[in-house]
Structure formats: C-alpha cells, structure tokens
Design an enzyme around this catalytic site. Structure first.
Site, PDB file in Angstrom:
ATOM      1  N   SER A 120       0.770  -1.066  -0.135  1.00  0.00           N
ATOM      2  CA  SER A 120       0.109  -0.003   0.080  1.00  0.00           C
ATOM      3  C   SER A 120       1.108   1.326   0.160  1.00  0.00           C
ATOM      4  O   SER A 120       1.717   1.375  -0.902  1.00  0.00           O
ATOM      5  CB  SER A 120      -0.891  -0.073   1.008  1.00  0.00           C
ATOM      6  N   HIS A 174      -2.458  -1.046  -3.663  1.00  0.00           N
ATOM      7  CA  HIS A 174      -3.501  -0.304  -3.521  1.00  0.00           C
ATOM      8  C   HIS A 174      -3.366   1.081  -4.474  1.00  0.00           C
ATOM      9  O   HIS A 174      -2.122   1.729  -4.229  1.00  0.00           O
ATOM     10  CB  HIS A 174      -3.884   0.321  -2.087  1.00  0.00           C
ATOM     11  N   ASP A 190      -4.325  -4.716   5.782  1.00  0.00           N
ATOM     12  CA  ASP A 190      -4.910  -5.442   4.421  1.00  0.00           C
ATOM     13  C   ASP A 190      -3.538  -6.519   4.177  1.00  0.00           C
ATOM     14  O   ASP A 190      -2.403  -6.090   4.323  1.00  0.00           O
ATOM     15  CB  ASP A 190      -5.027  -4.740   3.343  1.00  0.00           C
TER      16      ASP A 190
END
Length: 373
Positions: A50, A77, A169
């Site tokens: 991310s 992401h 995540d």
C-alpha cells in the site's frame, strides 16, 4: 484442453461452494498447472503493498534474478481512476516483464502480473481473473482477495509477501496462505516506509520469514526453488468469500448465506448488516453485498463516515450563522432590538457549534491511519 476430472461425490444438500473439484490439465510448455499436478516447487508468489509500495516494488523487482522460475502477482492499492503506470515502473528496472493481465489470461512463469486499478486480481488454476467484485477494506484491488484466491487455487505452492502499507490488508490473506500449506514473508517493519501492514501480519500470524527489502529478492529466489508444502483444503468460508470477490453469481442460490453470523454493525459502504466471521481466532466482517472489512479497516471506514458527517454538520452551521447574521443586520436596520438580540444569540451559538465540530474533526484525522490491531 484439460485432462481427466476428479471430484468428490456430493449429495444434493451440499452447497455449490464446495471446491473439492480438481482438474488435471494437459502439460503445455511455459504454463503453470493446477494444484494436484506434480510440480514440486513454490511457483506462485503473491505480493501486497500500500503506502510506499511503488518504490518498494521497484527495488524488489530490480533485485530479482533473471532466471526467476515462478510467477509473481502484485496487488498495490491504487487510485481507481485512470491508467496505472505501475507495470512500466516495475518492468523497466528489473529483469522480469511486468503487465496488467486480461481477464482469463494464462499464467506464465517468469512474469510479474500487476492488478489494474479498480479491479481485484484473483487466481484460478492456470489463469488470472480480473473482476470488479465488492471492495475489501474499501479498496479494489485488495491484497486479501488476491492472497485468498492463491491459497484456494495453489495451496502449498504459494508464497505470500506483505510489504509497506497502512492498516492490516494482507494479514487475513497470509493466514489463508499458511492454512493452505503455503509460506508467509513480510518486509521487516523497521525497514518499511509505512510499517503497519507488515507489523500487523507479524503480530497476528506465524510469519515464516521477516527480511529487509534489500534481502527479499535473494530470499524469494531461494524459496521458489524449494519443494512445495503439502496443500490443505481451506475452510468453506474462505472459498465462498473468494467466489464473492470473483462475482461468481452461481453461489447466490436459495440456500446461500453470507459466511458468519449477523452482528449489530452496519456496512459503511452500503448500510446493510455486517456478518461477523471468525476463523483461526481472527475476526472480520462482510455484508450481504460482499463488502468486506478487517477490524482495523472497519474502524477506519467508520472514522471516514464520522468525519464526513461532522463536516456536513459544520458546513450547515456555517450557513445557519450567515443566515442569522443577515437576519440580525436586517432587524438592526429596522430598529427591532429584541429580534436583533435573538438573531445575534443564534449566530453566536452556531459559531460555538462550528468550533466544537472542527475540534472533533481534528481529533478524528489520525487515530487509526497507522494503527495496529
């Protein structure tokens, strides 16, 4: 072309989500077969990142050996709008070609597959799916969705890697990979630009390898040449969630139910009831539409909702204050002292409410942006 089909006999009462089917494909040069085919190496590497991930992925790509024998899949992401340059940025610094795959594209070893914006990248035996399924932790592509699908399709052949990023995540996905017989690897949190993702994975999973980014390419080059682990079937909940991410509408049958038990919480994305799912002593949430959240992801989404609601309230009070000031000035011009005092008092009250709301928004701005579960 596929070879023989082998499937466990199922009674009519068993759900369509039973994934006991095993397909043994014909061997084709340059292609990866299915779990069940005799391919002893760990030839599937899934990577999640991310915040700070673009630089980390470039450095990792540059450190990979040119004869890397496995296929690599990256979920970073991304903004849902526009075209991503990530495959170009990764491919031009390293020896392996990188691209965003088409839906149904065949998996070829020695390539890097990068999830496209606003699409989940999911693995199936021998191919890649690109699907606009429900968001997980308000992201698409989501790391957990990729990892979960890899675990379901390839079991002990999978190496899951979590790099720099916010929140958690990837943690649930690593747990699924380990449960299916694969390996988990994290970037050392002390080495990560944003340590939360690897830190949460370290806290909540029995991570096999913790390594600084500079040593990750060498580690992966060694691991992909080791024998694959013993594949273990995943719990049904994982399989159903994987099919929801793939928008497999065949599961939406009269007897289909979202995994877990109804909670007292509502989905921040659609307002529906969230089911609480607990596997391997890990808690997560998913609504009937399919939106999924980890505890940290749900808290961050609720934080966003509160910030939006408070911002709307502050804006409304500013409008009220302007209206009250206009009415006060009008009453003053007409010599209506009592009305002027009432409008002035209302304006001051609105001003005080704005101050309170702005303070509340400021306190909401950071608490879970880089937290730990």
């Amino acid at each position: 072309m596929v070879g023989p089909l082998f499937a466990k006999q199922r009674s009519g009462s068993e759900k369509a989500a039973d994934f006991s089917l095993i397909i043994v494909p014909e061997r084709r040069p340059g292609s990866l077969g299915l779990r069940g085919e005799t391919m002893p190496s760990k030839d599937i590497v899934v990577i999640g990142a991310s915040a700070g991930g673009v630089e980390a992925l470039q450095r990792l790509s540059a450190s990979l050996p040119p004869d890397f024998p496995a296929a690599i899949f990256v979920a970073q992401h991304l903004s849902p709008n526009g075209r991503s340059l990530l495959p170009l940025l990764i491919g031009r610094v390293g020896p392996l070609p990188a691209s965003s795959p088409e839906d149904g594209e065949e998996i070829v070893p020695g390539r890097i597959y990068v999830a496209a914006p606003d699409q989940h990248m999911l693995l199936r035996p021998g191919r890649v799916l690109m699907r606009r399924g429900p968001k997980e932790n308000r992201t698409r592509p989501a790391v957990n969705a990729l990892f979960r699908s890899a675990a379901a399709a390839y079991g002990g052949r999978v190496i899951g890697v979590v790099l720099t990023g916010l929140l958690d995540d990837g943690t649930e996905g690593l747990i699924a990979i380990k449960a299916a017989g694969g390996l988990s690897v994290i970037q050392d949190p002390a080495d990560a630009a944003w340590p939360s993702m690897p830190q949460n994975a370290l806290k909540r999973d029995h991570v096999d390898h913790r390594v600084a980014l500079d040593g990750l390419g060498e580690l992966l080059g060694r691991l992909v040449r080791e024998p694959a682990g013993v594949s273990v079937p995943l719990p049904e909940e994982y399989i159903i969630e994987d099919r929801m991410a793939a928008q497999d509408f065949a599961i939406m049958e009269p007897d289909f139910v979202t995994p877990g038990q109804p909670s007292h919480l509502s989905c921040p994305d659609c307002g529906g009831v969230l089911n609480q799912i607990e596997i391997e002593n890990e808690l997560r949430f998913r609504c009937q539409v399919g939106h999924a959240f980890t505890p940290l992801g749900l808290a961050a989404a609720q934080n966003d909702e509160l910030e939006h609601a408070l911002a709307v309230a502050a804006r409304t009070h500013r409008d009220r204050m302007r209206l009250f000031e206009q009415m006060r000035d009008s009453a003053e011009a007409r010599g209506l002292q009592h009305a002027e005092a009432r409008w002035n008092s209302a304006s001051q009250e609105a001003s005080q409410m704005i101050e309170v709301l702005e303070q509340a928004i400021a306190r909401l701005s950071a608490p879970l942006s880089d937290g730990e579960a």
